[in-house]
Design an enzyme around this catalytic site. Structure first.
Site, PDB file in Angstrom:
ATOM      1  N   ASN A   7      13.272  42.450 -27.208  1.00  0.00           N
ATOM      2  CA  ASN A   7      13.188  42.265 -28.662  1.00  0.00           C
ATOM      3  C   ASN A   7      12.650  43.558 -29.300  1.00  0.00           C
ATOM      4  OD1 ASN A   7      11.941  41.688 -31.202  1.00  0.00           O
ATOM      5  ND2 ASN A   7      12.097  39.511 -30.750  1.00  0.00           N
ATOM      6  N   HIS A  10       9.527  45.016 -33.254  1.00  0.00           N
ATOM      7  CA  HIS A  10       8.314  45.782 -33.564  1.00  0.00           C
ATOM      8  C   HIS A  10       8.565  47.281 -33.716  1.00  0.00           C
ATOM      9  CE1 HIS A  10       5.878  42.341 -33.824  1.00  0.00           C
ATOM     10  NE2 HIS A  10       6.231  41.927 -32.630  1.00  0.00           N
ATOM     11  N   ARG A  18       5.613  52.508 -43.135  1.00  0.00           N
ATOM     12  CA  ARG A  18       5.555  53.635 -44.051  1.00  0.00           C
ATOM     13  C   ARG A  18       6.573  53.525 -45.196  1.00  0.00           C
ATOM     14  NH1 ARG A  18       2.310  58.229 -42.953  1.00  0.00           N
ATOM     15  NH2 ARG A  18       0.378  57.173 -42.419  1.00  0.00           N
ATOM     16  N   HIS A  44      14.982  39.348 -34.624  1.00  0.00           N
ATOM     17  CA  HIS A  44      14.725  38.160 -35.450  1.00  0.00           C
ATOM     18  C   HIS A  44      14.865  38.594 -36.908  1.00  0.00           C
ATOM     19  CE1 HIS A  44      11.682  34.659 -36.419  1.00  0.00           C
ATOM     20  NE2 HIS A  44      12.780  34.606 -37.157  1.00  0.00           N
ATOM     21  N   ARG A  46      14.171  37.676 -40.263  1.00  0.00           N
ATOM     22  CA  ARG A  46      13.337  36.674 -40.934  1.00  0.00           C
ATOM     23  C   ARG A  46      13.715  36.573 -42.400  1.00  0.00           C
ATOM     24  NH1 ARG A  46       8.413  35.535 -37.650  1.00  0.00           N
ATOM     25  NH2 ARG A  46       7.757  34.293 -39.411  1.00  0.00           N
ATOM     26  N   ARG A  50      10.634  40.985 -42.927  1.00  0.00           N
ATOM     27  CA  ARG A  50       9.428  41.792 -42.726  1.00  0.00           C
ATOM     28  C   ARG A  50       9.599  42.873 -41.665  1.00  0.00           C
ATOM     29  NH1 ARG A  50       5.402  37.504 -39.860  1.00  0.00           N
ATOM     30  NH2 ARG A  50       5.869  36.348 -41.735  1.00  0.00           N
ATOM     31  N   GLU A  71      17.724  35.909 -33.301  1.00  0.00           N
ATOM     32  CA  GLU A  71      16.768  34.816 -33.542  1.00  0.00           C
ATOM     33  C   GLU A  71      16.775  34.544 -35.032  1.00  0.00           C
ATOM     34  OE1 GLU A  71      12.817  35.724 -32.276  1.00  0.00           O
ATOM     35  OE2 GLU A  71      13.419  35.913 -30.202  1.00  0.00           O
ATOM     36  N   THR A 101       3.591  35.632 -36.088  1.00  0.00           N
ATOM     37  CA  THR A 101       4.805  35.645 -35.272  1.00  0.00           C
ATOM     38  C   THR A 101       5.176  34.180 -35.065  1.00  0.00           C
ATOM     39  OG1 THR A 101       5.736  36.298 -33.127  1.00  0.00           O
ATOM     40  CG2 THR A 101       3.399  35.754 -33.144  1.00  0.00           C
ATOM     41  N   THR A 102       6.313  33.923 -34.404  1.00  0.00           N
ATOM     42  CA  THR A 102       6.724  32.531 -34.198  1.00  0.00           C
ATOM     43  C   THR A 102       5.620  31.796 -33.438  1.00  0.00           C
ATOM     44  OG1 THR A 102       8.911  33.471 -33.915  1.00  0.00           O
ATOM     45  CG2 THR A 102       8.673  31.138 -33.440  1.00  0.00           C
ATOM     46  N   GLU A 152      15.357  27.995 -24.972  1.00  0.00           N
ATOM     47  CA  GLU A 152      14.371  29.007 -24.583  1.00  0.00           C
ATOM     48  C   GLU A 152      13.012  28.324 -24.578  1.00  0.00           C
ATOM     49  OE1 GLU A 152      14.380  32.867 -26.550  1.00  0.00           O
ATOM     50  OE2 GLU A 152      12.231  33.081 -26.124  1.00  0.00           O
ATOM     51  N   HIS A 192       7.948  34.624 -25.219  1.00  0.00           N
ATOM     52  CA  HIS A 192       6.867  34.672 -26.196  1.00  0.00           C
ATOM     53  C   HIS A 192       5.543  34.993 -25.531  1.00  0.00           C
ATOM     54  CE1 HIS A 192       4.590  34.284 -29.811  1.00  0.00           C
ATOM     55  NE2 HIS A 192       5.730  34.252 -30.466  1.00  0.00           N
ATOM     56  N   GLY A 214       9.263  41.198 -26.178  1.00  0.00           N
ATOM     57  CA  GLY A 214       9.246  42.227 -27.217  1.00  0.00           C
ATOM     58  C   GLY A 214       7.956  43.013 -27.288  1.00  0.00           C
ATOM     59  N   HIS A 215       6.902  42.371 -27.777  1.00  0.00           N
ATOM     60  CA  HIS A 215       5.683  43.080 -28.159  1.00  0.00           C
ATOM     61  C   HIS A 215       5.091  43.914 -27.026  1.00  0.00           C
ATOM     62  CE1 HIS A 215       1.364  43.441 -29.258  1.00  0.00           C
ATOM     63  NE2 HIS A 215       1.917  43.777 -30.410  1.00  0.00           N
TER      64      HIS A 215
HETATM   65  N1  PXP Z   1      11.279  34.539 -27.973  1.00  0.00           N
HETATM   66  C1  PXP Z   1      11.181  34.086 -29.245  1.00  0.00           C
HETATM   67  C2  PXP Z   1      11.948  32.873 -29.616  1.00  0.00           C
HETATM   68  C3  PXP Z   1      10.398  34.764 -30.200  1.00  0.00           C
HETATM   69  O1  PXP Z   1      10.317  34.299 -31.457  1.00  0.00           O
HETATM   70  C4  PXP Z   1       9.734  35.949 -29.807  1.00  0.00           C
HETATM   71  C5  PXP Z   1       8.941  36.707 -30.822  1.00  0.00           C
HETATM   72  O2  PXP Z   1       9.794  37.248 -31.764  1.00  0.00           O
HETATM   73  C6  PXP Z   1       9.878  36.385 -28.481  1.00  0.00           C
HETATM   74  C7  PXP Z   1      10.633  35.636 -27.574  1.00  0.00           C
HETATM   75  C8  PXP Z   1       9.227  37.625 -27.994  1.00  0.00           C
HETATM   76  O3  PXP Z   1       7.851  37.484 -28.043  1.00  0.00           O
HETATM   77  P1  PXP Z   1       6.931  38.712 -27.750  1.00  0.00           P
HETATM   78  O4  PXP Z   1       7.197  39.731 -28.819  1.00  0.00           O
HETATM   79  O5  PXP Z   1       5.546  38.142 -27.802  1.00  0.00           O
HETATM   80  O6  PXP Z   1       7.304  39.236 -26.378  1.00  0.00           O
END
Ligand code: PXP
Length: 240
Positions: A7, A10, A18, A44, A46, A50, A71, A101-102, A152, A192, A214-215
């Site tokens: 993902n 970020h 910025r 994602h 949104r 954002r 997403e 976040t979700t 998921e 997640h 992602g993060h």
């Molecule tokens: N899966 C879903 C459905 C999510 O909403 C997210 C966050 O956007 C992720 C996975 C990834 O989560 P993370 O960024 O904490 O790895």
């Protein structure tokens, strides 16, 4: 072996910090993530835009070579965009404006009919759908009734657990959920909050098709570079 979908939201968060600058571009990040060996790119879009913007999604559709996973919330606006952009998979997630976040899976006990309508509309036009749900057998059975291609499993409770007992309980819920979904012949992704430590718990769990992360990867990329960050996660997944 399970796949890895990365993902890149970020990267967009950093760009948007910025205001009106165009770097770092999540599209460039996606290309590098693919070159490092990832199996898919996740964004994602949104309601409040954002992080990912419409422009990002449209360019990503043109350049992503592996698999583009969108997403999104189950709203008319997002369904319209998905039908136009045609991602390779839509993951339906709950969305609240005020959340960081979700925060949890979609509650199919409450929203089953509305979600079934969205899943039907997307799948009839050839877009497979995954539903992001908590590791709860009732939710999994409802997802099966809706006839979604995949689910998921939300791994956030496990990743955020502060005590050994809570973590073990949360993980055991995930394993039961994954096995039930697999038995019902649904595809199973998981994600997640997963990081370079929590991923190791999944050793020996063969039923997961793909991890969505992602993060932790984008955070590590800031320090070691995106190619290394992706390759290190791929190596951990290969070892599971
Ligand atoms: N899966 C879903 C459905 C999510 O909403 C997210 C966050 O956007 C992720 C996975 C990834 O989560 P993370 O960024 O904490 O790895």
């Amino acid at each position: 072996m399970a796949g890895l979908a990365v993902n890149v939201d970020h990267v967009a968060t950093l760009r948007n910090a910025r205001g009106d600058v165009s770097y770092p571009d999540p599209v460039a990040a996606a290309v590098m993530v693919e070159l490092a060996g990832a199996d898919g790119i996740v964004v994602h879009l949104r309601e409040d835009r954002r992080h990912i913007h419409d422009r990002d999604l449209r360019i990503l559709r043109k350049v992503v070579q592996t698999k583009l996973i969108l997403e999104m919330a189950s709203t008319d606006e997002m369904v319209g965009i998905a039908l136009e952009v045609k991602p390779d998979l839509v993951t339906l997630v709950p969305e609240r404006r005020e959340e960081l976040t979700t925060e949890g899976g979609l509650d199919l006990i409450v929203h089953k009919n509305a979600i079934a309508e969205t899943v039907g509309a997307l799948q009839r036009s050839g877009i497979p759908v995954s539903i992001f749900i908590d590791p709860d057998p009732d939710q999994i059975k409802l997802a099966h009734q809706i006839d979604t291609t995949m689910i998921e499993i939300h791994t956030g409770t496990f990743c955020e657990a502060k005590t050994h007992n809570k973590r073990n309980q949360a993980f055991s819920n995930i394993v039961d959920a994954v096995k039930l979904a697999h038995k019902l012949r649904m595809g199973v992704n998981a994600g997640h909050g997963l990081c370079y430590n929590t991923i190791k718990f999944f050793k020996g769990i063969r039923e997961i098709d793909e991890f969505s992360i992602g993060h932790s990867i984008v955070s590590r990329a800031v320090l070691v570079g995106i190619e290394r960050a992706v390759k290190e996660m791929l190596a951990l997944i290969k070892d599971l």
